[in-house]
Design an enzyme around this catalytic site. Structure first.
Site, mmCIF file in Angstrom:
data_model
loop_
_atom_site.group_PDB
_atom_site.id
_atom_site.type_symbol
_atom_site.label_atom_id
_atom_site.label_comp_id
_atom_site.label_asym_id
_atom_site.label_seq_id
_atom_site.Cartn_x
_atom_site.Cartn_y
_atom_site.Cartn_z
ATOM 1 N NE ARG A 78 -3.544 2.401 2.564
ATOM 2 C CZ ARG A 78 -4.541 2.579 3.414
ATOM 3 N NH1 ARG A 78 -4.834 1.655 4.306
ATOM 4 N NH2 ARG A 78 -5.262 3.685 3.378
ATOM 5 C CG ASN A 137 -11.075 -1.404 -1.199
ATOM 6 O OD1 ASN A 137 -12.188 -1.310 -1.701
ATOM 7 N ND2 ASN A 137 -10.772 -0.863 -0.031
ATOM 8 C CB CYS A 191 -18.132 -0.104 -0.359
ATOM 9 S SG CYS A 191 -17.134 1.384 -0.088
ATOM 10 C CG HIS A 199 -13.822 3.382 -3.386
ATOM 11 N ND1 HIS A 199 -12.567 2.957 -3.009
ATOM 12 C CD2 HIS A 199 -14.640 3.001 -2.373
ATOM 13 C CE1 HIS A 199 -12.628 2.342 -1.837
ATOM 14 N NE2 HIS A 199 -13.890 2.361 -1.438
ATOM 15 C CE1 TYR A 227 -11.434 5.949 -1.718
ATOM 16 C CE2 TYR A 227 -13.629 5.881 -0.755
ATOM 17 C CZ TYR A 227 -12.312 5.486 -0.755
ATOM 18 O OH TYR A 227 -11.856 4.617 0.218
#
Length: 422
Positions: free
Chosen positions: A90, A144, A164, A194, A245
């Protein structure tokens, strides 16, 4: 009822456990299995999970194992919450795109594509093993990028629904602003994972009064501040509320400047995870710590309980915001696109509720990102530099061939150990 959580060693898991304990009348879990290859983390999380159940008087059995096949055998539902490559991957997703002047984020843009390429093959392998062991189990995906992962699962023929926490977060926030209970709030929620907008906020259900104009009129400044967007933009969007987002699209350059001047979210989360695991090891701790709320995934447990209860024929609200096949709901998208909308959920799965005509301002972006997601899934399934390049070129947060070329090289270099074809 038996539920299995793959990725059960995640620091998220106590949030889920707390929800199972509190909402046991909605979802009466008799056996909960936490599956994770990280034995040390799993032991810490499993110990806290048992103490939470005990404190709240839940009689269910909690089992921890690294054996996936044994863990999913006989499960009514399997929840996926894994992170291939961990926080280190990440950190990379949030860093190298910035070198090209693009958003560095783990679920969208170039970083989101990297996560999809790492994740889809692993999730499909897990799902095949679930199907061999227990073909009737529902797969609930919280991993995700949810939209792409859910599309991969559905195209492979699995009984899968994507989940989500953006919608349930808005539901709780709006209920608080309006002074009502969350169960009274029904959202007209539109878009892709998102990439969503709340087009109506209704009291009492799908046919209830739309109080979104009241919300924007009385609390527009508060909502805009939470989204880090100007109130004037919300006014000009035509009476909808975008998810946070959308800031990556509506204020791309501003966000890039911010990301270049502060520690990455991955670094913050990694520090929190270290602290959380130390706390989980305390035998006196028997509730989820307050720090967990800053880790992310707020209200994930409530959303997971509601969805699992609806799929498994238990009690609860049948209306859920989920990721599922479009099937004509948005006529400007292919039927096999995966959208995130309100659906009526039952034992046969989700059926999206009808959606009114979509403003071209939103439909155009949704169609664009849907095209990217199709190319991203092709790259995840078949590999190859050209497929990665095509996906990046299609993404509206990249879009230029020079950026797409440079990002393709960086993506492959940083993820080679996770890409069988590289």
């Amino acid at each position: 009822m038996k539920l299995t959580v793959v990725g059960g060693g995640s620091t998220y898991t106590p949030e889920l456990i707390d929800g199972f304990a509190r909402l046991r009348d909605t979802l009466p879990v008799e056996e909960l299995v936490l599956v994770d290859p990280a034995a040390e983390r799993l032991e810490l999380v499993g110990g806290l999970a048992r103490r939470i159940f005990a404190k709240q008087g839940h009689g269910g059995r909690i089992v921890t194992t690294s054996d996936l096949d044994a863990g999913v055998e006989g499960a009514d539902a399997v929840l996926l919450q894994l992170r291939v490559g961990g926080q280190a991957a990440r950190q990379q997703d949030e860093t190298w795109p910035l070198e090209c002047g693009c958003i560095g984020q783990e679920t969208t843009g170039a970083g989101g594509l990297a996560k999809a390429l790492r994740t889809v093959p692993v999730v499909l392998d897990i799902a095949e093993r679930v199907r061999r062991t227990n073909p009737n189990a529902w797969i609930i995906d919280f991993t995700n990028p949810v939209g792409i992962v859910t599309r991969a699962l559905l195209q492979a023929g699995h009984k899968a629904v994507g989940l989500c926490n953006v919608a349930i977060g808005f539901q709780r926030k709006f209920a608080n602003l309006l002074g009502v209970t969350p169960s009274e709030i029904h959202l007209d929620h539109l878009g892709l994972n998102h990439l969503t907008w709340e087009t109506a906020v209704r009291l009492g259900g799908p046919e209830g009064e739309n109080v979104l104009p009241k919300l924007l009129g009385e609390h527009g400044d508060t909502i805009a501040a939470d989204l880090k967007l100007p109130t004037t933009l919300l006014d000009r969007l035509g009476g909808v509320i975008p998810s946070y987002y959308l800031r990556y699209y509506y204020a791309h350059d501003e966000v890039v400047r911010e990301l270049r001047t502060k520690p990455s979210r991955a670094a913050e989360v990694a520090a929190m995870e270290k602290q959380l695991l130390e706390m989980y090891g305390d035998p006196a701790l028997d509730e989820k710590p307050e720090l967990l709320a800053r880790r992310g995934g707020a209200y994930y447990s409530e959303a997971a309980v509601d969805l699992a209860a609806a799929l498994l024929g238990s009690t609860g609200n049948p209306y859920q915001v989920v990721n599922t096949y479009n099937g004509g709901t948005l006529p400007f998208l292919p039927d096999d696109a995966v959208i995130e909308v309100q659906a009526a959920v039952g034992a046969n799965g989700p059926v999206p509720l009808p959606v009114p005509d979509v403003d071209p301002l939103f439909a155009g972006l949704v169609a664009n990102v849907t095209g990217y997601e199709e190319l991203a899934l092709e790259a995840a399934l078949r590999g190859g530099r050209d497929r990665v390049f095509r996906a990046l070129l299609a993404h509206p947060l990249v879009g230029q061939y020079e950026y797409a070329d440079a990002l393709t090289d960086r993506l492959i270099a940083h993820n080679r150990e996770h890409l069988a074809w590289a």
